[in-house]
Design an enzyme around this catalytic site. Structure first.
Site, mmCIF file in Angstrom:
data_model
loop_
_atom_site.group_PDB
_atom_site.id
_atom_site.type_symbol
_atom_site.label_atom_id
_atom_site.label_comp_id
_atom_site.label_asym_id
_atom_site.label_seq_id
_atom_site.Cartn_x
_atom_site.Cartn_y
_atom_site.Cartn_z
ATOM 1 N N HIS A 163 24.179 -11.133 1.640
ATOM 2 C CA HIS A 163 22.997 -10.488 2.219
ATOM 3 C C HIS A 163 22.028 -11.556 2.763
ATOM 4 O O HIS A 163 21.706 -12.523 2.078
ATOM 5 C CB HIS A 163 22.324 -9.658 1.119
ATOM 6 C CG HIS A 163 21.315 -8.685 1.622
ATOM 7 N ND1 HIS A 163 21.438 -7.319 1.426
ATOM 8 C CD2 HIS A 163 20.168 -8.854 2.305
ATOM 9 C CE1 HIS A 163 20.401 -6.712 1.968
ATOM 10 N NE2 HIS A 163 19.609 -7.627 2.513
ATOM 11 N N HIS A 165 19.368 -13.983 3.552
ATOM 12 C CA HIS A 165 18.215 -14.427 2.757
ATOM 13 C C HIS A 165 17.954 -15.907 2.991
ATOM 14 O O HIS A 165 18.827 -16.645 3.462
ATOM 15 C CB HIS A 165 18.464 -14.185 1.266
ATOM 16 C CG HIS A 165 19.525 -15.070 0.681
ATOM 17 N ND1 HIS A 165 20.874 -14.868 0.905
ATOM 18 C CD2 HIS A 165 19.452 -16.176 -0.111
ATOM 19 C CE1 HIS A 165 21.570 -15.804 0.283
ATOM 20 N NE2 HIS A 165 20.739 -16.617 -0.331
ATOM 21 N N GLN A 167 15.626 -19.391 1.052
ATOM 22 C CA GLN A 167 15.136 -19.817 -0.252
ATOM 23 C C GLN A 167 13.909 -20.713 -0.103
ATOM 24 O O GLN A 167 13.749 -21.422 0.888
ATOM 25 C CB GLN A 167 16.228 -20.569 -1.018
ATOM 26 C CG GLN A 167 17.420 -19.701 -1.366
ATOM 27 C CD GLN A 167 18.464 -20.457 -2.174
ATOM 28 O OE1 GLN A 167 18.222 -20.847 -3.311
ATOM 29 N NE2 GLN A 167 19.623 -20.678 -1.587
ATOM 30 N N CYS A 195 2.680 -39.912 18.537
ATOM 31 C CA CYS A 195 3.574 -39.225 17.599
ATOM 32 C C CYS A 195 5.008 -39.339 18.120
ATOM 33 O O CYS A 195 5.284 -39.063 19.290
ATOM 34 C CB CYS A 195 3.157 -37.755 17.474
ATOM 35 S SG CYS A 195 4.450 -36.692 16.802
#
Lengths: 331, 331
Positions: A163, A165, A167, A195
């Site tokens: 599924h 997802h 973290q 930069c």
């Protein structure tokens, strides 16, 4: 002739191996078997995850019930624990501390069969806003020094649940590679007063050899010293040190380029396993001038072998200029 | 409670995840299907590899014919090329050089079905002596700054050929992780006036919590801040900065502990895929006091995911003290 290329931020060298040049069709896609069975992340199974720490609900349904479009829950098998005080101690010459931190799961959609590449733009934007809200909240905890957001897609990329997802791991230390990257950017800034990421963006927009996609606020590129075939970075055109401190309108633009880039990868590489990591500064007050947040997407097409582990030195069989051609043209 | 541990050499933190603690039987061994078909590394097929650069022949048979016990040949698909001059150039803000270097294959046995773990001691010693001879020879080339010796065993560890072999790559630069490790050891030495590896050896021999095997001259340990389940390091008890500069008797001892350690892994983890890398100084005249050569063996039991790539920060589900118990007791 193979080429050795140096990453201007980390000083990391890679071998771009033209002899072994590999096209998309040379990478055999991982065998895909739907795992099936019970899924704790699906809508209706809210009681099978730890309680939600954040959810988006269009119709105001109560927490931990159905009717959500996105949920963030604690990881049921967390690598770190939020409770307790941070204790540092020695063991002879070694140093350790107890595993204080947070480990959360962002459930990107209530529907099992969707992926980030197929989700509508609004849902992807919500995923990014959930990242932002969780980073801001976790950074309030003085024990935690860095919040890492990442996604594993596909078994070969380390996703143990099918599924869709991502973290979030909040850590009591700043990880070594993160501080190295920030230090690299700082060194460049001291030397050039510019930069390094802004310089990369300028050159890539001008040369267009490695420019995969672009919108008003973002671009995605195949980096000059790509470690992996079809590695892709997404960068904001405006200099922002931290992911979580942009204007709201930017997250929509970010969602659009992320969607666009993942769709291109899907098309060219047939839904490849991949990892992405958000590289962001946790101390924009310190790193504001020299650091520039971005996303690094790494399709998992080759096996990383002893050579890479031993040296931090990579052999990439697909020159980024070739990867870019395939990806740019993919609709 | 999970534990955060810091590697005393690199300053790299790992999570030792006790919640998720995994035993040898939790790692499902990779499905092993013999690839079969023609093997260019088998005895009798000497004409199907590039010409040998080194071979051990007991009965003085001519080069590139049968009758050898070990051969070193150039890689047929080299990542780097030995011919040409080293040219460094810029491309806007980027730096590159042409891919000068060497890429060789050490064919460890004439027989297809043998592995390093099943070879007799004498053959393993010859493998180590071949590494030594090639390092010494390649270091004579002033264009080359570092010689890397590594082995990929098993498909999941990146071995594309089944026949037991290792690889040697000589590079015109010192790879980043190598210089970081040497710098870490140097910093420790400046602070303590002791070699960090010698300190590790002293503590491990005394505590015996992580000591897997030992002989007169070497020990193998599960390192305190192991990144991977069953990660194992082999270190010489005597302080030698470089692998290639030991007395001859030491290679026999090294072969014995390597054989012993691989046999233990085979027993406990059912012939796991693994990588090993020889960590050695290419400049013992500079690094002599603070650096200490060693071998790092990394069984490939888990998938390395986005988290690890993004941060250089590892979650290890098997505490080294548990790995050590299994390995020490295995006969």
């Amino acid at each position: 002739m193979p080429e050795l290329r140096k990453d201007p931020i980390h000083g990391r060298w890679v071998i771009i191996s033209t002899e072994r040049s590999r096209r998309p069709s040379d990478f055999t896609p991982e065998e895909r078997r739907p795992v099936g069975g019970f899924c704790p992340l699906c809508e209706g199974n809210e009681d099978r995850t730890p309680p939600e720490v954040l959810a988006f609900r269009d119709n105001g349904t109560p927490p931990n019930s159905s009717g959500w479009t996105l949920r963030v829950v604690s990881n049921k098998f967390p690598a770190l624990r939020i409770e307790g005080e941070l204790n540092r101690e020695g063991e002879g010459i070694y140093d350790k501390m107890n595993g204080i931190g947070a480990h959360e799961v962002v459930i990107e959609t209530p529907r099992h069969e969707e992926t980030l590449a197929t989700l509508p733009l609004k849902s992807i934007k919500n995923v990014l806003l959930a990242y932002r809200d969780r980073i801001v909240d976790l950074r309030r905890d003085p024990r935690l020094r860095y919040v890492l957001v990442f996604k594993n897609h596909g078994l070969a990329a380390g996703a143990s649940l099918e599924h869709s997802h991502s973290q979030i791991i909040a850590l009591p230390i700043v990880p070594k590679r993160v501080s190295e990257e920030i230090l690299g950017a700082k060194t460049y800034f001291h030397y050039k007063d510019r930069c390094v990421f802004c310089d990369i963006i300028r050159q890539e927009l001008q040369q267009k050899h490695r420019l995969i996609a672009e919108n008003q606020s973002f671009l995605s590129v195949a980096p000059f010293a790509s470690r992996f075939p079809f590695e892709t970075w997404i960068l904001p055109k405006t200099h922002y040190p931290s992911f979580e401190h942009m204007e709201l309108s930017q997250y929509e633009q970010a969602a659009q380029i992320l969607s666009d880039t993942l769709k291109k990868m899907n098309r060219v590489l047939t839904d490849p396993p991949y990892n992405y990591v958000i590289h962001t500064s946790s101390s924009p007050e310190v790193d504001g001038e020299h650091y520039h947040w971005h996303v690094e997407i790494m399709p998992k097409l080759t096996k990383v072998a002893g050579f890479e582990w031993g040296t931090g030195f990579y052999i990439n069989p697909t020159p980024p200029e070739e990867a870019e051609e395939y990806l740019r043209e993919a609709k």
